[in-house]
Scaffold this motif. Structure first.
Motif, PDB file in Angstrom:
ATOM      1  N   TYR A  15      40.616   1.592 -41.003  1.00 36.23           N
ATOM      2  CA  TYR A  15      41.966   1.650 -39.944  1.00 36.23           C
ATOM      3  C   TYR A  15      43.024   0.926 -40.513  1.00 36.23           C
ATOM      4  O   TYR A  15      44.152   1.023 -40.754  1.00 36.23           O
ATOM      5  CB  TYR A  15      41.679   1.720 -38.678  1.00 36.23           C
ATOM      6  CG  TYR A  15      42.840   1.651 -37.767  1.00 36.23           C
ATOM      7  CD1 TYR A  15      43.431   2.902 -37.746  1.00 36.23           C
ATOM      8  CD2 TYR A  15      43.315   0.753 -37.126  1.00 36.23           C
ATOM      9  CE1 TYR A  15      44.651   2.996 -36.771  1.00 36.23           C
ATOM     10  CE2 TYR A  15      44.312   0.614 -36.409  1.00 36.23           C
ATOM     11  CZ  TYR A  15      45.206   1.949 -36.024  1.00 36.23           C
ATOM     12  OH  TYR A  15      46.151   1.951 -35.241  1.00 36.23           O
ATOM     13  N   ARG A  16      42.641  -0.292 -41.125  1.00 37.44           N
ATOM     14  CA  ARG A  16      43.520  -1.260 -41.626  1.00 37.44           C
ATOM     15  C   ARG A  16      44.262  -0.900 -42.786  1.00 37.44           C
ATOM     16  O   ARG A  16      45.437  -1.199 -42.891  1.00 37.44           O
ATOM     17  CB  ARG A  16      42.658  -2.794 -41.590  1.00 37.44           C
ATOM     18  CG  ARG A  16      42.391  -3.421 -40.348  1.00 37.44           C
ATOM     19  CD  ARG A  16      41.832  -4.798 -40.786  1.00 37.44           C
ATOM     20  NE  ARG A  16      41.346  -5.536 -39.309  1.00 37.44           N
ATOM     21  CZ  ARG A  16      42.077  -6.366 -38.553  1.00 37.44           C
ATOM     22  NH1 ARG A  16      43.618  -6.357 -39.269  1.00 37.44           N
ATOM     23  NH2 ARG A  16      41.891  -6.922 -37.633  1.00 37.44           N
ATOM     24  N   VAL A  19      46.703   1.628 -41.959  1.00 41.95           N
ATOM     25  CA  VAL A  19      47.991   0.928 -41.391  1.00 41.95           C
ATOM     26  C   VAL A  19      48.811   0.278 -42.415  1.00 41.95           C
ATOM     27  O   VAL A  19      50.042   0.472 -42.433  1.00 41.95           O
ATOM     28  CB  VAL A  19      47.537   0.142 -40.125  1.00 41.95           C
ATOM     29  CG1 VAL A  19      48.693  -0.733 -39.765  1.00 41.95           C
ATOM     30  CG2 VAL A  19      46.576   0.774 -39.001  1.00 41.95           C
ATOM     31  N   ALA A  65      47.662   7.214 -40.287  1.00 42.99           N
ATOM     32  CA  ALA A  65      47.312   6.282 -38.996  1.00 42.99           C
ATOM     33  C   ALA A  65      48.121   6.391 -38.036  1.00 42.99           C
ATOM     34  O   ALA A  65      49.283   6.718 -37.970  1.00 42.99           O
ATOM     35  CB  ALA A  65      47.232   4.652 -39.491  1.00 42.99           C
ATOM     36  N   PRO A  68      49.089   1.646 -33.972  1.00 44.95           N
ATOM     37  CA  PRO A  68      48.435   0.737 -33.188  1.00 44.95           C
ATOM     38  C   PRO A  68      48.682   0.414 -31.887  1.00 44.95           C
ATOM     39  O   PRO A  68      47.626   0.316 -31.106  1.00 44.95           O
ATOM     40  CB  PRO A  68      48.264  -0.478 -34.181  1.00 44.95           C
ATOM     41  CG  PRO A  68      49.040   0.006 -35.622  1.00 44.95           C
ATOM     42  CD  PRO A  68      49.773   1.112 -35.267  1.00 44.95           C
TER      43      PRO A  68
END
Length: 331
Positions: A15-16, A19, A65, A68
């Motif tokens: 996920y990082r 992003v 993504a 967040p």
């Protein structure tokens, strides 16, 4: 960092990376994180179930993504709700347990746990469940787990649980003993030392106590005492040993040293003498030209210094320690 909302390390890394790039193909992410493409595909599918990622509608094989603030915010809200429900369930169960404990039969007030793993698990449970204080008497041989393995102790102190521990002299020379003591003192635990403790003992919040049951050639076993006269007796034993033990402190260089038993100053002794003569806090304050809160603060400090919880116990302790004389003239 995101394990609290259900992501494992691989999913968080994926996920990082998404992003950071905004969008990427499976092969690109796999190379970036040094993972097989199959494993990356699995991680992305799990992120999709969490609402954190989705296949790009514009290009097959490409992933994007989710924002967040939106996606993680929703997960956090969900987990907060689940935690609130779990906390409510815990409160209700605790109330039900207390209600049942009030009418428990004698045999329900104690339990025997056997086996090294069971004893170790129960030992951790006592600390994890503590809300205010854990008291312990420690011998050279640990009850269940050694200091470095006792993560429950570290977690409890992080939550603000107070630890009062009395170790016997042999612990100071045991392998790793000084390192464990330094770690405990570094967590602001109160540690004292005495030549010999009468038994291994752990007490959590004065609600549960655990003592070992040692028998030759037998597997490890322990007795767990619930709120009862037995538990109060064990707590009284701890307080007696605590009062007679020498405090330990951590020097600037990290060395463990005896701190010396603290004692009352002249003003403390005057306050004690007047209180034992039957005067009220207000009368003592007026007699010594002190503020009422100053008198009450000093009395509280004396109780903490003595390791007692009532003024009656403080008076007994003062006589036993020779702080005041039994035949002292009344003021």
């Amino acid at each position: 960092m995101l394990g609290a909302i259900g992501l494992d390390e691989r999913q968080e890394s994926a996920y990082r990376a998404l992003v950071a790039t905004g969008a990427a193909e499976v092969a690109e992410l796999a190379r970036r994180l040094a993972l097989p493409e199959h494993d990356m595909e699995i991680a992305l599918r799990r992120l999709e179930r969490h609402g954190l990622a989705a296949p790009s509608p514009a290009r097959a094989g490409r992933w994007v993504a989710a924002p967040p603030s939106l996606a993680l915010g929703a997960l956090l809200t969900q987990h907060r709700h689940e935690l609130e429900q779990a906390e409510l369930a815990a409160v209700l169960l605790a109330e039900e347990y207390r209600a049942e404990s009030g009418k428990a039969a004698v045999h329900d007030l104690v339990e025997v746990v056997t086996g090294a793993s069971t004893v170790s698990h129960r030992f951790r449970q006592l600390q994890i469940g503590a809300a205010e204080e854990v008291c312990a008497l420690v011998t050279e041989t640990p009850m269940a787990v050694t200091g470095p393995e006792n993560k429950a102790e570290e977690e409890a102190t992080t939550r603000g649980v107070r630890y009062r521990v009395v170790i016997e002299q042999a612990v100071l020379t045991a392998p790793g003993g000084i390192e464990e003591l330094s770690a405990a003192l570094g967590r602001d635990e109160q540690v004292r030392v005495i030549d010999k403790v009468p038994t291994k003992l752990v007490i959590a919040d004065r609600d549960l106590a655990m003592v070992p049951l040692n028998a030759p050639a037998a597997e490890p076993a322990a007795l767990v005492a619930h709120a009862s006269g037995l538990l109060e007796s064990l707590y009284g034993l701890f307080e007696t040993v605590w009062r007679d033990a020498m405090p330990l402190a951590l020097e600037a260089g990290g060395a463990v040293r005896a701190a010396g038993v603290p004692g009352p100053d002249v003003t403390d002794l005057r306050i004690l003498s007047l209180l034992l003569a039957g005067m009220t806090d207000a009368s003592v304050a007026k007699q010594l030209d002190l503020g009422l809160r100053t008198v009450q603060r000093r009395v509280k400090g004396l109780m903490e210094m003595s390791g007692v919880t009532t003024r009656l116990q403080l008076g007994w302790h003062a006589y036993e320690r020779g702080w005041v004389a039994r035949d002292a003239p009344r003021s």
